[in-house]
Design an enzyme around this catalytic site. Structure first.
Site, PDB file in Angstrom:
ATOM      1  N   ARG A  30       0.907  -1.295  -0.117  1.00  0.00           N
ATOM      2  CA  ARG A  30      -0.084  -0.172   0.256  1.00  0.00           C
ATOM      3  C   ARG A  30       0.948   1.265   0.058  1.00  0.00           C
ATOM      4  O   ARG A  30       0.334   2.192  -0.392  1.00  0.00           O
ATOM      5  CB  ARG A  30      -0.964  -0.023   0.990  1.00  0.00           C
ATOM      6  CG  ARG A  30      -2.209  -1.259   0.956  1.00  0.00           C
ATOM      7  CD  ARG A  30      -3.081  -1.209   2.010  1.00  0.00           C
ATOM      8  NE  ARG A  30      -2.573  -1.571   3.459  1.00  0.00           N
ATOM      9  CZ  ARG A  30      -2.142  -2.776   3.692  1.00  0.00           C
ATOM     10  NH1 ARG A  30      -2.457  -3.750   3.074  1.00  0.00           N
ATOM     11  NH2 ARG A  30      -1.559  -2.839   5.086  1.00  0.00           N
ATOM     12  N   GLU A  56       7.879 -11.164  14.943  1.00  0.00           N
ATOM     13  CA  GLU A  56       7.329 -11.776  16.416  1.00  0.00           C
ATOM     14  C   GLU A  56       8.067 -13.196  16.523  1.00  0.00           C
ATOM     15  O   GLU A  56       8.653 -13.406  17.579  1.00  0.00           O
ATOM     16  CB  GLU A  56       6.047 -11.684  16.590  1.00  0.00           C
ATOM     17  CG  GLU A  56       5.619 -12.255  18.034  1.00  0.00           C
ATOM     18  CD  GLU A  56       4.131 -12.280  18.394  1.00  0.00           C
ATOM     19  OE1 GLU A  56       3.696 -12.772  19.329  1.00  0.00           O
ATOM     20  OE2 GLU A  56       3.501 -11.520  17.353  1.00  0.00           O
TER      21      GLU A  56
END
Length: 171
Positions: A58, A95
């Protein structure tokens, strides 16, 4: 114009517990999209921007519009393995595991002033890796601009030495 009214919350996407900030209603409105681009560009108008680097995917939407607004070139910052020519890569921690971004090795000339762009700043890992990568190419980072910042994730702290701007901030 209240741009936050053009951002749709989608609960539990892409996984349970996440509230996705959907920008497609903003993109569907020519007036809202133009207003967002103007606000994203504003603080960097007199900063000598010669290239705009947009982070996949985006960031490409806003990045190309900002490049046009500045009369600047556009640099796609892509996920690893997506660019066809010789690239430089920068890894960053997720993560669980790592990921990487790449640019063509000839995307930026030494000393060019580059504005980094994405639609949303979350944890800042991709933005920090993109800044490091552009600097390895010799770019001077004019700044980073985002439509949305999820401030509670503290991504801004990952790029503390970069002039920073967001249009919409969620605490």
């Amino acid at each position: 114009m209240n741009l936050s009214s053009f951002i749709r919350d989608v609960p539990d996407f892409p996984k349970k517990g996440i509230v996705f900030k959907d920008i497609t209603p903003l993109l569907q409105s020519p007036e809202a999209f133009l207003h967002a681009v103007r606000l994203m560009a504003g603080p960097f108008r007199d900063k000598g921007v010669s290239k705009v680097a947009g982070i996949e995917s985006r960031g490409f939407i806003f990045g190309t519009a900002l490049a046009q607004a500045f009369g600047a070139g556009f640099v796609p910052v892509r996920k690893k393995g997506k660019l066809p020519y010789k690239t430089l890569s920068e890894s960053y921690a997720l993560e669980y595991g790592t990921d990487a971004v790449e640019v063509h090795e000839d995307a930026v000339e030494q000393g060019e002033r580059v504005l980094l762009v994405d639609d949303l700043l979350a944890t800042g890992g991709t933005a920090a890796a993109s800044v490091a990568l552009l600097r390895r190419l010799g770019a001077e980072i004019a700044g980073a601009t985002f439509l949305i910042e999820l401030a509670f994730l503290q991504g801004r702290e990952r790029i503390p030495d970069v002039p920073f701007h967001t249009v919409l901030r969620y605490d």
